[in-house]
Design a protein around this motif. Structure first.
Motif, short mmCIF file in Angstrom:
data_model
loop_
_atom_site.label_atom_id
_atom_site.label_comp_id
_atom_site.label_asym_id
_atom_site.label_seq_id
_atom_site.Cartn_x
_atom_site.Cartn_y
_atom_site.Cartn_z
N THR A 2 0.83 -1.21 0.00
CA THR A 2 0.00 0.00 0.00
C THR A 2 0.86 1.25 0.00
OG1 THR A 2 -0.11 -0.27 2.37
CG2 THR A 2 -2.04 -0.96 1.12
N LYS A 4 1.81 5.11 1.02
CA LYS A 4 1.59 6.01 2.16
C LYS A 4 0.71 7.18 1.72
CE LYS A 4 5.51 5.33 5.16
NZ LYS A 4 6.43 5.96 6.09
N PRO A 5 -0.18 7.63 2.63
CA PRO A 5 -0.96 8.80 2.27
C PRO A 5 -0.07 10.04 2.15
CG PRO A 5 -1.38 8.14 4.55
CD PRO A 5 -0.49 7.10 3.95
N GLN A 6 -0.57 11.04 1.49
CA GLN A 6 0.20 12.27 1.29
C GLN A 6 -0.67 13.47 1.63
OE1 GLN A 6 1.65 12.54 -2.69
NE2 GLN A 6 3.66 11.80 -2.06
N PRO A 7 -0.06 14.55 2.12
CA PRO A 7 -0.85 15.76 2.34
C PRO A 7 -1.41 16.29 1.02
CG PRO A 7 1.31 15.92 3.39
CD PRO A 7 1.33 14.70 2.53
N TRP A 10 -1.82 21.67 -1.80
CA TRP A 10 -1.56 23.02 -1.25
C TRP A 10 -0.75 22.95 0.03
CZ3 TRP A 10 -3.19 24.27 3.63
CH2 TRP A 10 -4.20 23.47 4.19
N TYR A 11 -1.01 21.90 0.85
CA TYR A 11 -0.29 21.79 2.12
C TYR A 11 1.14 21.30 1.87
CZ TYR A 11 0.66 21.19 7.06
OH TYR A 11 1.21 21.32 8.31
N ILE A 14 3.09 24.33 1.17
CA ILE A 14 3.41 25.13 2.37
C ILE A 14 4.53 24.45 3.15
CG2 ILE A 14 2.53 25.89 4.62
CD1 ILE A 14 -0.08 26.52 3.37
N ILE A 15 4.45 23.13 3.29
CA ILE A 15 5.49 22.41 4.04
C ILE A 15 6.84 22.60 3.36
CG2 ILE A 15 6.34 20.12 4.74
CD1 ILE A 15 3.45 19.20 4.98
N ASN A 18 8.55 25.90 3.86
CA ASN A 18 8.98 26.25 5.22
C ASN A 18 9.89 25.22 5.87
OD1 ASN A 18 7.44 28.81 5.96
ND2 ASN A 18 5.86 27.52 5.04
N THR A 19 10.32 24.23 5.09
CA THR A 19 11.17 23.19 5.65
C THR A 19 12.51 23.20 4.94
OG1 THR A 19 9.19 21.87 6.03
CG2 THR A 19 11.27 20.71 6.16
N ALA B 195 -3.36 15.79 8.69
CA ALA B 195 -2.97 16.43 7.42
C ALA B 195 -2.26 15.44 6.51
CB ALA B 195 -2.07 17.62 7.69
N GLN B 196 -2.28 14.15 6.89
CA GLN B 196 -1.71 13.07 6.07
C GLN B 196 -0.19 13.14 5.95
OE1 GLN B 196 -4.05 10.64 4.44
NE2 GLN B 196 -5.18 11.58 6.09
#
Lengths: 151, 341
Positions: A2, A4-7, A10-11, A14-15, A18-19, B195-196
């Motif tokens: 399976t 992995k889920p992902q944000p 748009w998020y 942003i990540i 800022n990372t 937020a996954q």
């Protein structure tokens, strides 16, 4: 397997903005030179053992290997290895010392739970996978080589 | 004493219960940081004459609890109810501390948001009349947490620049009626926000949406604006999580530039080295909130503070099963102790 889920997109943006990125190029370069340096040091030690101590080649190689394992375990116990690894990264994950560190760190971590069930059972917590898949892939490659008549 | 519910997630106290006393203890790295003067006890090493790191964490909890009790002039038998939590499986340090105190005990887990979960429940108990004195406590220890959530402590892996360092710290707050260092005016119970995010080193990004959600809910349900607080404090978002949270608040229509924002994990390790993106762990919000912030409120330097502890509900097992990292944030609104000052 399976995924992995992902944000959401748009998020993720942003990540990302800022990372600080992983310094892949710099880390690779540091690892290449520090790992190379350790290997060169080990090779120097091996040659010295052969030339100066007059040991047979195989015995000299075994002593260097044992020395690297002992040194890595000692530095792990002194709390130096993990700090050095934060700076040098994969340079310290060169097979023998990295393996010794993973075993020593796991055993240290579980010393409070006893010699057998603690340190003993957990010694290959991280390194176990390397052994299992190392053996399995060696078997597969050898079998392939035999079938192709290379051996 | 009474309690009013306002909106979906917020409870207000018309006659606010007080934090009678608070105490904070921390390890060597935190003790070398900028907040050292606000720590009641600093341990010179990560382990001392105890059999394990877990026992050291329990000792820190007991120290924080006894210091808070001593400051309030109370005994363990005066605690009507004890709320505590930490980061370990089965929250063992908290259970053992409760065994020592002998007080009726509820064990809690909401990861690093536990300090505010405990404080919220203590406030609800006192305000409802269910308890005269309630003790809230939370702790974390870097050596017990790292092995729980990531790799063995001495394992030589290279952490990414956005990783955080688990704080070795504990904080306790004694809640009761009457006058104290601060009053608990309202609390907003967080929702689990996912937020996954899946990277266990990217805790700031996992928790920032929960922080933004709780802060926005708190302000909306109480009809407040950010400038109604002198300080809005997150638990352990770290350097990157704070930056992300600023943008998320803006998306929720909260003007973050209207007041001061700070992060307990960043404050605790200010001036300390080798912590990458800042501190994390229950100990951040507990030690900074019940130490540094409580003292500022008592002295009048701060008047109104919204203390928001953020927790990443990370499980190594769930993570290996390719699950994301849900997060939660509980907020407690504190006012300076003397209403007539």
């Amino acid at each position: 397997m399976t995924k992995k889920p992902q944000p959401e997109r748009w998020y993720q943006e942003i990540i990302k903005a800022n990372t600080p990125p992983k310094q892949v190029f710099r880390n690779s370069l540091t690892a290449f030179f520090s790992g190379g340096l350790f290997c060169a040091l080990a090779e120097t030690a091996r040659l010295l053992l052969i030339r100066l101590a007059g040991l047979p080649e195989q015995t000299a190689a075994a002593w260097v290997t044992v020395g690297a394992i002992a040194l890595a375990a000692l530095l792990t116990g002194c709390g130096v290895y993990d700090r050095a690894a934060q700076k040098l990264g994969a340079g310290l994950a060169v097979p023998i010392s990295g393996f010794a560190n993973s075993v020593a760190a796991s055993m240290l971590e579980h010393k409070y739970e006893g010699m057998v069930l603690g340190s003993g059972c957990n010694s290959f917590k991280l390194a176990g996978a390397v052994i299992v898949f190392g053996c399995a892939s060696a078997f597969a490659v050898t079998l392939l080589a035999m079938l192709l008549g290379l051996l | 004493m009474s309690i009013e519910k306002q909106g979906r997630q917020t409870w207000v106290f018309p006659a606010p219960p007080a934090i009678l006393a608070g105490a904070a203890v921390a390890g060597p790295k935190e003790g070398g940081g900028a907040l050292r003067a606000d720590l009641d006890h600093i341990y010179p090493a990560l382990s001392w004459d105890k059999k394990s790191f877990e026992q050291c964490e329990q000792a820190m909890q007991e120290k924080a609890a006894s210091l808070a009790l001593a400051k309030a002039g109370l005994q363990p038998q005066d605690i009507d109810i004890f709320f505590a939590g930490d980061l370990l499986n089965q929250i063992t340090p908290s259970g053992f501390t409760a065994r020592q105190l002998g007080a009726p005990f509820f064990g809690l887990f909401s990861a690093c948001a536990t300090a505010m979960e405990a404080l919220s429940l203590a406030a609800l108990c006192v305000a409802s009349g269910a308890a005269r004195h309630a003790l809230a406590l939370a702790s974390s220890h870097t050596c017990t947490a790292e092995r729980q959530f990531r790799y063995p402590n001495e394992y030589g892996s290279q952490k990414p620049p956005y990783a955080q360092h688990t704080a070795t710290a504990a904080g306790a707050a004694l809640v009761g009626e009457g006058q104290g260092a601060a009053r608990i005016c309202a609390l907003t119970v967080g929702r689990v926000i996912d937020a996954q995010v899946c990277d266990p080193f990217q805790m700031g990004a996992a928790m920032a949406p929960a922080f933004a959600d709780t802060v926005a809910a708190h302000l909306r349900e109480l009809g407040l604006r950010p400038e109604n607080y002198d300080l809005i404090l997150s638990g352990d978002l770290g350097r990157d999580g704070c930056a992300i949270a600023g943008q998320l608040l803006a998306r929720q229509g909260v003007d973050a530039s209207a007041t001061h924002f700070a992060d307990c994990g960043l404050l605790l390790f200010q001036g300390a080295d080798e912590v990458l993106a800042g501190g994390s762990g229950c100990g951040c919000a507990a030690a900074v909130g019940f130490g540094h912030i409580l003292r500022r409120l008592a002295s009048g330097e701060l008047r109104r503070v919204l203390l928001c502890a953020t927790g990443a509900l990370l499980s190594p097992v769930a993570n290996q099963q390719k699950e994301s990292i849900p997060a939660i944030c509980h907020a407690v609104a504190l006012e300076g102790g003397n209403p007539h000052a």
